[in-house]
Design an enzyme around this catalytic site. Structure first.
Site, PDB file in Angstrom:
ATOM      1  CE  LYS A  27      41.478  25.303  39.109  1.00 22.63           C
ATOM      2  NZ  LYS A  27      42.470  24.370  38.508  1.00 22.63           N
ATOM      3  CE1 TYR A  58      40.867  29.347  36.580  1.00 28.08           C
ATOM      4  CE2 TYR A  58      40.671  31.162  38.136  1.00 28.08           C
ATOM      5  CZ  TYR A  58      41.322  30.023  37.686  1.00 28.08           C
ATOM      6  OH  TYR A  58      42.432  29.571  38.365  1.00 28.08           O
ATOM      7  CG  ASP A 107      35.186  46.995  37.411  1.00 25.70           C
ATOM      8  OD1 ASP A 107      36.161  46.239  37.306  1.00 25.70           O
ATOM      9  OD2 ASP A 107      34.708  47.356  38.503  1.00 25.70           O
ATOM     10  CB  THR A 143      42.097  29.334  42.108  1.00 22.58           C
ATOM     11  OG1 THR A 143      41.934  30.716  42.402  1.00 22.58           O
ATOM     12  CG2 THR A 143      40.764  28.843  41.559  1.00 22.58           C
ATOM     13  CG  ASP A 144      42.465  33.017  46.147  1.00 20.92           C
ATOM     14  OD1 ASP A 144      42.323  32.971  44.906  1.00 20.92           O
ATOM     15  OD2 ASP A 144      42.988  33.994  46.724  1.00 20.92           O
ATOM     16  CD  GLU A 145      40.474  33.993  40.706  1.00 20.37           C
ATOM     17  OE1 GLU A 145      39.506  34.243  39.989  1.00 20.37           O
ATOM     18  OE2 GLU A 145      41.649  34.236  40.362  1.00 20.37           O
ATOM     19  CE  LYS A 153      45.764  34.425  34.136  1.00 21.97           C
ATOM     20  NZ  LYS A 153      46.427  33.223  34.571  1.00 21.97           N
ATOM     21  CG  LEU A 154      47.630  43.683  37.698  1.00 18.59           C
ATOM     22  CD1 LEU A 154      46.794  44.710  36.960  1.00 18.59           C
ATOM     23  CD2 LEU A 154      47.361  43.797  39.197  1.00 18.59           C
ATOM     24  CB  ILE A 212      43.320  16.914  30.421  1.00 15.75           C
ATOM     25  CG1 ILE A 212      42.828  18.365  30.431  1.00 15.75           C
ATOM     26  CG2 ILE A 212      44.771  16.824  30.866  1.00 15.75           C
ATOM     27  CD1 ILE A 212      42.742  18.977  31.832  1.00 15.75           C
TER      28      ILE A 212
HETATM   29  P1  NAD Z   1      48.559  28.719  32.787  1.00 19.88           P
HETATM   30  O1  NAD Z   1      47.371  29.193  32.018  1.00 19.88           O
HETATM   31  O2  NAD Z   1      49.814  29.530  32.755  1.00 19.88           O
HETATM   32  O3  NAD Z   1      48.965  27.248  32.327  1.00 19.88           O
HETATM   33  C1  NAD Z   1      48.017  26.259  32.078  1.00 19.88           C
HETATM   34  C2  NAD Z   1      48.712  25.142  31.320  1.00 19.88           C
HETATM   35  O4  NAD Z   1      47.726  24.124  31.067  1.00 19.88           O
HETATM   36  C3  NAD Z   1      49.272  25.564  29.958  1.00 19.88           C
HETATM   37  O5  NAD Z   1      50.571  25.047  29.787  1.00 19.88           O
HETATM   38  C4  NAD Z   1      48.306  24.952  28.952  1.00 19.88           C
HETATM   39  O6  NAD Z   1      48.917  24.619  27.724  1.00 19.88           O
HETATM   40  C5  NAD Z   1      47.839  23.722  29.699  1.00 19.88           C
HETATM   41  N1  NAD Z   1      46.510  23.284  29.255  1.00 19.88           N
HETATM   42  C6  NAD Z   1      45.412  24.057  29.067  1.00 19.88           C
HETATM   43  N2  NAD Z   1      44.400  23.304  28.598  1.00 19.88           N
HETATM   44  C7  NAD Z   1      44.866  22.033  28.511  1.00 19.88           C
HETATM   45  C8  NAD Z   1      44.293  20.805  28.093  1.00 19.88           C
HETATM   46  N3  NAD Z   1      43.027  20.746  27.669  1.00 19.88           N
HETATM   47  N4  NAD Z   1      45.042  19.695  28.133  1.00 19.88           N
HETATM   48  C9  NAD Z   1      46.341  19.738  28.555  1.00 19.88           C
HETATM   49  N5  NAD Z   1      46.937  20.877  28.936  1.00 19.88           N
HETATM   50  C10 NAD Z   1      46.207  22.010  28.906  1.00 19.88           C
HETATM   51  O7  NAD Z   1      48.030  28.515  34.271  1.00 19.88           O
HETATM   52  P2  NAD Z   1      48.784  28.748  35.664  1.00 19.88           P
HETATM   53  O8  NAD Z   1      48.630  30.146  36.048  1.00 19.88           O
HETATM   54  O9  NAD Z   1      50.120  28.140  35.584  1.00 19.88           O
HETATM   55  O10 NAD Z   1      47.850  27.869  36.614  1.00 19.88           O
HETATM   56  C11 NAD Z   1      48.079  26.497  36.808  1.00 19.88           C
HETATM   57  C12 NAD Z   1      47.028  25.942  37.752  1.00 19.88           C
HETATM   58  O11 NAD Z   1      47.083  26.623  38.997  1.00 19.88           O
HETATM   59  C13 NAD Z   1      45.601  26.084  37.230  1.00 19.88           C
HETATM   60  O12 NAD Z   1      44.890  24.931  37.577  1.00 19.88           O
HETATM   61  C14 NAD Z   1      45.075  27.296  37.991  1.00 19.88           C
HETATM   62  O13 NAD Z   1      43.685  27.208  38.156  1.00 19.88           O
HETATM   63  C15 NAD Z   1      45.808  27.170  39.306  1.00 19.88           C
HETATM   64  N6  NAD Z   1      46.053  28.414  40.013  1.00 19.88           N
HETATM   65  C16 NAD Z   1      46.609  29.495  39.363  1.00 19.88           C
HETATM   66  C17 NAD Z   1      46.871  30.666  40.085  1.00 19.88           C
HETATM   67  C18 NAD Z   1      47.524  31.849  39.429  1.00 19.88           C
HETATM   68  O14 NAD Z   1      47.646  32.896  40.063  1.00 19.88           O
HETATM   69  N7  NAD Z   1      47.991  31.766  38.203  1.00 19.88           N
HETATM   70  C19 NAD Z   1      46.543  30.730  41.437  1.00 19.88           C
HETATM   71  C20 NAD Z   1      45.972  29.620  42.060  1.00 19.88           C
HETATM   72  C21 NAD Z   1      45.742  28.468  41.335  1.00 19.88           C
HETATM   73  P1  TYD Z   2      44.382  38.876  37.143  1.00 22.55           P
HETATM   74  O1  TYD Z   2      45.858  38.954  37.072  1.00 22.55           O
HETATM   75  O2  TYD Z   2      43.609  38.649  35.878  1.00 22.55           O
HETATM   76  O3  TYD Z   2      44.043  37.768  38.233  1.00 22.55           O
HETATM   77  P2  TYD Z   2      42.590  37.393  38.912  1.00 22.55           P
HETATM   78  O4  TYD Z   2      41.506  38.018  38.145  1.00 22.55           O
HETATM   79  O5  TYD Z   2      42.601  35.907  38.784  1.00 22.55           O
HETATM   80  O6  TYD Z   2      42.693  37.884  40.315  1.00 22.55           O
HETATM   81  O7  TYD Z   2      43.852  40.222  37.780  1.00 22.55           O
HETATM   82  C1  TYD Z   2      44.302  40.668  39.054  1.00 22.55           C
HETATM   83  C2  TYD Z   2      43.548  41.936  39.383  1.00 22.55           C
HETATM   84  O8  TYD Z   2      43.938  42.949  38.453  1.00 22.55           O
HETATM   85  C3  TYD Z   2      42.041  41.789  39.236  1.00 22.55           C
HETATM   86  O9  TYD Z   2      41.404  42.567  40.247  1.00 22.55           O
HETATM   87  C4  TYD Z   2      41.752  42.386  37.864  1.00 22.55           C
HETATM   88  C5  TYD Z   2      42.808  43.469  37.725  1.00 22.55           C
HETATM   89  N1  TYD Z   2      43.270  43.744  36.337  1.00 22.55           N
HETATM   90  C6  TYD Z   2      43.272  45.062  35.857  1.00 22.55           C
HETATM   91  O10 TYD Z   2      42.910  46.021  36.582  1.00 22.55           O
HETATM   92  N2  TYD Z   2      43.684  45.280  34.580  1.00 22.55           N
HETATM   93  C7  TYD Z   2      44.088  44.282  33.755  1.00 22.55           C
HETATM   94  O11 TYD Z   2      44.448  44.540  32.566  1.00 22.55           O
HETATM   95  C8  TYD Z   2      44.116  42.936  34.264  1.00 22.55           C
HETATM   96  C9  TYD Z   2      44.552  41.778  33.406  1.00 22.55           C
HETATM   97  C10 TYD Z   2      43.688  42.729  35.576  1.00 22.55           C
END
Ligand code: NAD
Ligand code: TYD
Length: 347
Positions: A159, A155, A285, A130-132, A194-195, A60
């Site tokens: 967003k 991040y 942390d 995201t809510d972040e 992720k966690l 993208i």
């Molecule tokens: P992810 O990291 O698992 O997947 C992201 C995807 O985007 C991957 O398939 C990657 O190959 C693709 N991508 C990355 N850079 C790209 C680029 N330059 N061009 C084309 N494709 C590219 O992410 P996710 O956890 O599935 O999150 C998806 C969306 O939802 C994101 O926008 C994220 O901010 C949002 N979101 C995620 C969470 C969560 O808990 N994971 C929560 C709320 C919102």
């Molecule tokens: P994460 O899954 O990275 O999501 P986000 O930071 O987007 O909320 O992390 C969730 C919570 O877990 C966050 O408070 C950070 C914590 N965390 C750990 O304590 N250890 C870890 O190895 C990871 C990846 C996250």
């Protein structure tokens, strides 16, 4: 309708693509993904032969390529999920997050504007966020759709910026859009950085469980298929120029969640009670660590009738079962570059 879904090979995107391909046989679904470390076509093995599904490999951040596919496929709607999504990686490399999350989103907006400018009717740019972006809460309170943006990590800043661009295109050019801001997702196909998936993998491997700080950070967790259902609903029924908060009504302190995970996994793996908890290790942390996220999802509940379909215990059990049944998927995504990432991040 020709629908472009970006980031469809990632965690949430793959669930959205599958749902849209299966539920709407009359739509042509185009999944655009660069296949970064987080993108994995194995997530979509079961639907790759569907006649209404096309995969497009591309980035993208490449405006020329993006404009060319909008011209070629004349998309009617965009569901934009492609992003760099991991806070810890954003701390190491913020610029990559600006490129993909900000520039990439603006490229998509420009291409949509170019194609739709003469007639925005029945067109929609859906930005998944995201809510972040709302920053961190204290011990009480909830994020609503009118909470001021206050992002703390590279991040969430990227967003937040992309959300602002989407709104700005709506105000300035009349771009039809919706935005949703969701809490932490978990479920099948979650990349183990992720966690929850990282800890599931480490428990299987009997490796230490690195809890950041004192573990008293709070997140709201939502099962990924419930997020995909909400996205489907917002895409079809959401009001133009509106934002919807999506959440699980399900807050957990990290340490309590980790202990619950350990307990369920001890049972599933026939280990003695308390065995996995011994793997918990408190580590340094995360800088700028947000204390608490919590979502007020009453708007989407009242206006569109959405609510989570599973409890956290049910969702967690489904998730753990999926990881235990998909050892090959887990082995594939944790080989190669993952090992290097893990070593750098945790040792
Ligand atoms: P992810 O990291 O698992 O997947 C992201 C995807 O985007 C991957 O398939 C990657 O190959 C693709 N991508 C990355 N850079 C790209 C680029 N330059 N061009 C084309 N494709 C590219 O992410 P996710 O956890 O599935 O999150 C998806 C969306 O939802 C994101 O926008 C994220 O901010 C949002 N979101 C995620 C969470 C969560 O808990 N994971 C929560 C709320 C919102
Ligand atoms: P994460 O899954 O990275 O999501 P986000 O930071 O987007 O909320 O992390 C969730 C919570 O877990 C966050 O408070 C950070 C914590 N965390 C750990 O304590 N250890 C870890 O190895 C990871 C990846 C996250």
């Amino acid at each position: 309708m020709n629908i472009l879904i970006t980031g469809g090979a990632g965690f949430i995107g793959s669930h959205v693509v599958r749902r849209m391909v299966k539920n709407y046989p009359d739509y042509s679904i185009y999944n655009l993904d660069a296949l970064t470390y987080a993108g994995n076509l194995e997530n979509l093995n079961d639907i790759e032969e569907f006649s209404n599904y096309t995969f497009l490999k591309g980035d993208i951040t490449d405006a020329t390529f993006i404009n060319s596919i909008f011209k070629k496929y004349a998309f009617d709607g965009v569901i934009h999920l492609a992003a760099e999504s991991h806070v810890d990686r954003s701390i190491t490399n913020p610029l990559e997050f600006v490129m993909t999350n900000v520039i990439g989103t603006v490229n998509l907006l420009n291409a949509a504007k170019g194609l739709w400018k003469d007639n925005f009717e029945n067109k929609l740019f859906y930005h998944v966020s995201t809510d972040e972006v709302y920053g961190s809460l204290g011990e009480s309170g909830l994020f609503t759709e009118t909470t001021a943006y206050d992002p703390n990590s590279p991040y969430s800043a990227s967003k937040a910026s992309s959300d602002h661009f989407v709104r700005a295109y709506g105000e300035t050019y009349g771009m039809p859009y919706v935005i949703s801001n969701c809490s932490n997702n978990y479920g099948p196909n979650h990349f183990p950085e992720k966690l929850i998936p990282l800890f599931i993998n480490n428990i299987i491997q009997k490796k230490s469980l690195p809890v950041y700080g004192d573990g008293n950070y709070t997140r709201d967790w939502l099962f990924v298929k419930d997020h995909a259902a909400a996205i489907d609903l917002v895409f079809h029924k959401g009001k133009n120029h509106e934002t919807y908060n999506i959440g699980g009504f399900n807050e957990w302190k990290n340490i309590d969640l980790v202990k619950l995970l350990c307990k369920i996994m001890d049972t599933k793996l026939n280990r003695s009670s308390g065995e996995s908890e011994k793997l918990i290790t408190y580590v340094k942390d995360r800088p700028g660590h947000d204390l608490r996220y919590a979502i007020d999802a009453s708007k989407i509940n009242k206006e569109l009738g959405w609510a989570p379909s599973v409890t956290f215990e049910q969702g967690l059990e489904k998730t753990i079962d999926w990881f235990l049944e998909n050892e090959e998927w887990l082995a594939n995504v944790t080989s190669g570059d993952y090992k290097e990432y893990y070593a750098k991040m945790y040792q």
